[in-house]
Design an enzyme around this catalytic site. Structure first.
Site, PDB file in Angstrom:
ATOM      1  N   ALA A  31      27.607  65.117  67.388  1.00  0.00           N
ATOM      2  CA  ALA A  31      26.256  65.505  66.972  1.00  0.00           C
ATOM      3  C   ALA A  31      26.387  66.708  66.053  1.00  0.00           C
ATOM      4  O   ALA A  31      27.457  67.304  65.941  1.00  0.00           O
ATOM      5  CB  ALA A  31      25.400  65.873  68.191  1.00  0.00           C
ATOM      6  N   THR A  84      30.961  69.754  69.925  1.00  0.00           N
ATOM      7  CA  THR A  84      31.089  69.922  71.370  1.00  0.00           C
ATOM      8  C   THR A  84      30.210  71.047  71.891  1.00  0.00           C
ATOM      9  O   THR A  84      29.930  71.107  73.092  1.00  0.00           O
ATOM     10  CB  THR A  84      32.569  70.141  71.734  1.00  0.00           C
ATOM     11  OG1 THR A  84      33.313  68.977  71.339  1.00  0.00           O
ATOM     12  CG2 THR A  84      32.766  70.330  73.216  1.00  0.00           C
ATOM     13  N   VAL A 109      34.867  60.134  58.744  1.00  0.00           N
ATOM     14  CA  VAL A 109      35.934  60.214  57.747  1.00  0.00           C
ATOM     15  C   VAL A 109      37.105  59.341  58.168  1.00  0.00           C
ATOM     16  O   VAL A 109      37.575  59.394  59.301  1.00  0.00           O
ATOM     17  CB  VAL A 109      36.372  61.679  57.542  1.00  0.00           C
ATOM     18  CG1 VAL A 109      37.648  61.756  56.715  1.00  0.00           C
ATOM     19  CG2 VAL A 109      35.254  62.458  56.857  1.00  0.00           C
ATOM     20  N   HIS A 163      39.745  71.824  77.303  1.00  0.00           N
ATOM     21  CA  HIS A 163      40.071  72.998  76.498  1.00  0.00           C
ATOM     22  C   HIS A 163      41.299  72.703  75.639  1.00  0.00           C
ATOM     23  O   HIS A 163      42.220  73.506  75.560  1.00  0.00           O
ATOM     24  CB  HIS A 163      40.360  74.203  77.402  1.00  0.00           C
ATOM     25  CG  HIS A 163      39.159  74.782  78.048  1.00  0.00           C
ATOM     26  ND1 HIS A 163      39.228  75.870  78.905  1.00  0.00           N
ATOM     27  CD2 HIS A 163      37.845  74.446  77.983  1.00  0.00           C
ATOM     28  CE1 HIS A 163      38.007  76.172  79.343  1.00  0.00           C
ATOM     29  NE2 HIS A 163      37.158  75.320  78.786  1.00  0.00           N
ATOM     30  N   HIS A 207      37.524  81.124  77.438  1.00  0.00           N
ATOM     31  CA  HIS A 207      36.990  79.813  77.086  1.00  0.00           C
ATOM     32  C   HIS A 207      36.937  79.711  75.560  1.00  0.00           C
ATOM     33  O   HIS A 207      36.921  80.712  74.848  1.00  0.00           O
ATOM     34  CB  HIS A 207      35.616  79.608  77.721  1.00  0.00           C
ATOM     35  CG  HIS A 207      35.682  79.379  79.194  1.00  0.00           C
ATOM     36  ND1 HIS A 207      35.165  78.269  79.813  1.00  0.00           N
ATOM     37  CD2 HIS A 207      36.240  80.127  80.189  1.00  0.00           C
ATOM     38  CE1 HIS A 207      35.380  78.335  81.113  1.00  0.00           C
ATOM     39  NE2 HIS A 207      36.024  79.456  81.364  1.00  0.00           N
TER      40      HIS A 207
END
Length: 604
Positions: free
Chosen positions: A113, A117, A262, A539, A582
């Site tokens: 979107a 993420t 792509v 992660h 994070h």
């Protein structure tokens, strides 16, 4: 219940109509100065900053659409992850069967979107440990340090201090650690759990000799903390990359957003440019992509192609374009344009387990409690012995990992990187495990994961068809020491819940059940449960690592792909090693700095 809690915990990184590629301004049809592949966390930040220069033209190609009014994106009510997981805004990848995890295939989530993420993650805003960023320079990336990245952390952030009620619920901050005018709004949500639970958790950790950390975002993470999130507090909505970096500037006439996937980078016919060492460089002239209507189209780049498609898609696009390991490309009938064997290698993620208990409390609010522990917390008086034993194992681990890389990264190179990581863990005492403590409904529990695993995996294409998903093999727990740390972490979690004052809130263990792992279970039995129940932490870093080429690098310190004149990678894939925080905050900071690097190179 516990699966939903764990999924939420592990996804911790105004309504506007979409612009279609059919409505581009006449001056922006198929040729741009910069083409950015991926309209996610990094891509939109770079697009925003480059489009500040009026004479530049920028196109962003994103496979997803505008989800600004999607309640699964805007909602901040669920713990951690968006309810948009497994919906059309999620790529919903699968790992390969993980041989060290009962051969399980696991869902691997990534956003699809505007905002990437950042529209489905846990909104967690926690930066890395300072010494980890300094280690990037130690590994060969000149001037990539905590100090050089710090201004970009501040530039990207707009922090709202906690209200008195939020402070009473455990929120805290140090003002000098935060920016106040950046695009990314960071704050505590009004839905923080009130009552005494935060103070009980804090006191219990202190009883275990773990201090309270008033703000982990200054580069020192060890301790207990109640974390903030990327959200617009007054509107009670998620502050994803689209809201932060794209919506405010979408009317710029030099910036276009196109929907498409792509397929590959297109190369110029002449490769006569040379780098400073006299080696030939290959120039990208644009990209080929599949438009939203299914047609195959081309965009041309006058200056650069920038890959910001994330740790899964960016290396895959390089390989589809002939940049990678010939041993992988040639069997797929892809001509090797630039032999760069480390593309897709060095993939590092963290295995996440969850232990839960029945509770005599009912939780109605959000409970974002984090504890960072170092090796000295975990191993105590045995720390020197463990350090010596693991140091002696590094050559073996490096050889073991090298055998899984299609000969892409040598054992000697891996050992050099492992020794930097070992020093961070045992000499600089950076956090080695993270424990997320929460309460949901009538349960309490903790997710826990090794932050700096030695295990390395890879991401590679398996077909020349760009619509076939890449193979994702994080190779979790391939180095057995990683599993040993997870077992130690489980012991600490159980010790925490067995100590006052939180122990008075705790009933029977429900995850794993007492039948699955009995009270007198051995370490081996706990390890078996850990291997059979962990989930990805999502992660993923390192698949286009910023490192010297001889150490397994894919991009140089200016984020240019080795062997190319004008292809950069700007996303989490360039992180050369895993971090203890994070990803969201560091990806924004890297993107902000990368935009300045580009501007400086062109004298803008």
């Amino acid at each position: 219940m516990h699966h939903k809690i764990l999924a939420a915990l592990t996804y911790t990184f105004y309504t506007i109509p979409a612009i279609s590629c059919q409505t581009l301004p006449s001056s922006l049809q198929d040729t741009f100065d910069f083409i950015i592949v991926g309209g996610g966390t990094a891509g939109l930040a770079v697009a925003n900053r480059l489009s500040e220069i009026a004479e530049l033209t920028i196109a962003v190609i994103e496979a997803g659409q505008d989800e600004g009014d999607n309640p699964n994106v805007t909602s901040v009510k669920t713990f951690g992850a968006s309810p948009g997981l497994n919906s059309h805004i999620d790529w919903v990848y699968q790992t390969t069967p993980e041989g060290n995890a009962d051969n399980r295939q696991m869902e691997y989530h990534a956003g699809r979107a505007w905002g990437g993420t950042s529209v489905i993650n846990g909104m967690t805003y926690i930066r890395a440990e300072a010494s980890q960023i300094d280690a990037w320079e130690t590994a060969g990336n000149e001037n990539w340090t905590w100090a050089s990245l710090w201004p970009y952390h501040l530039k990207s952030e707009s922090f709202s201090p906690p209200t008195p009620a939020q402070t009473a619920a455990g929120a805290s901050f140090i003002d000098s650690y935060h920016g106040d005018s950046g695009p990314v709004q960071v704050s505590y949500q009004y839905g923080l759990q009130n009552g005494s639970f935060a103070s009980r958790v804090k006191q219990t950790w202190q009883n275990l000799d773990v201090p309270f950390n008033p703000d982990v975002n200054g580069g020192v993470l060890r301790g207990f903390f109640v974390w903030p999130q990327t959200l617009i507090r007054e509107e009670n909505v998620r502050c994803d990359a689209a809201r932060a970096y794209y919506y405010p500037v979408r009317e710029r006439g030099n910036l276009a957003m196109l929907q498409g996937k792509v397929r590959r980078i297109l190369w110029a016919d002449d490769d006569n440019d040379m780098n400073e060492k006299g080696a030939s460089l290959t120039r990208a002239q644009g990209v080929e992509y599949t438009a939203s209507n299914g047609d195959i189209a081309t965009l041309y780049a006058k200056r650069e192609v920038i890959l910001s498609a994330g740790s899964i898609r960016s290396p895959a696009i390089l390989e589809l374009s002939g940049v990678g390991n010939p041993e992988i490309l040639e069997p797929l009938n892809i001509t090797t344009k630039i032999p760069l064997p480390a593309v897709g290698e060095n993939a590092i993620d963290q295995p996440n387990n969850f232990i839960a208990y029945a509770s005599n409390l009912t939780f109605t609010g959000f409970v974002p409690y984090v504890t960072y522990l170092s090796a000295s917390d975990i191993f105590g008086s045995d720390i020197d012995t463990v350090a010596d034993e693991t140091s002696a194992q590094l050559p073996l681990w490096a050889a073991q990992t090298a055998n899984t890389t299609h000969s892409a990264i040598s054992a000697a190179s891996l050992e050099q990187l492992y020794r930097i990581q070992h020093s961070l863990i045992f000499n600089q005492d950076v956090p080695l495990i993270e424990i997320l403590t929460t309460g949901i409904g009538s349960n309490v529990g903790s997710a826990f994961f090794i932050l700096l695993p030695f295990s390395r995996g890879n991401v590679h294409i398996t077909s020349s068809n760009p619509h076939v998903y890449p193979s994702i093999n994080p190779n979790y727990l391939n180095i057995t020491w990683d599993a040993e740390v997870q077992v130690r972490s489980a012991e600490i979690v159980r010790r925490f819940w067995g100590m006052e004052p939180v122990s008075s809130l705790v009933g029977e263990r429900v995850q794993p059940s007492m039948q699955d792992v009995p009270a007198n279970a051995t370490g081996a039995e706990w390890e078996g449960w850990i291997r059979g129940s962990f989930t990805p932490n999502h992660h993923l870093v390192g698949t286009a690592a910023m490192l010297p080429k001889e150490l397994g690098g894919v991009v140089d310190r200016n984020l240019l792909v080795y062997g190319t004149e004008n292809v950069r990678v700007i996303d989490a894939s360039i992180l050369p090693a895993q971090i203890s925080g994070h990803l969201t905050s560091i990806v924004y900071a890297v993107a902000e700095r990368a935009a300045d690097i580009i501007k400086a190179e062109y004298g803008l």
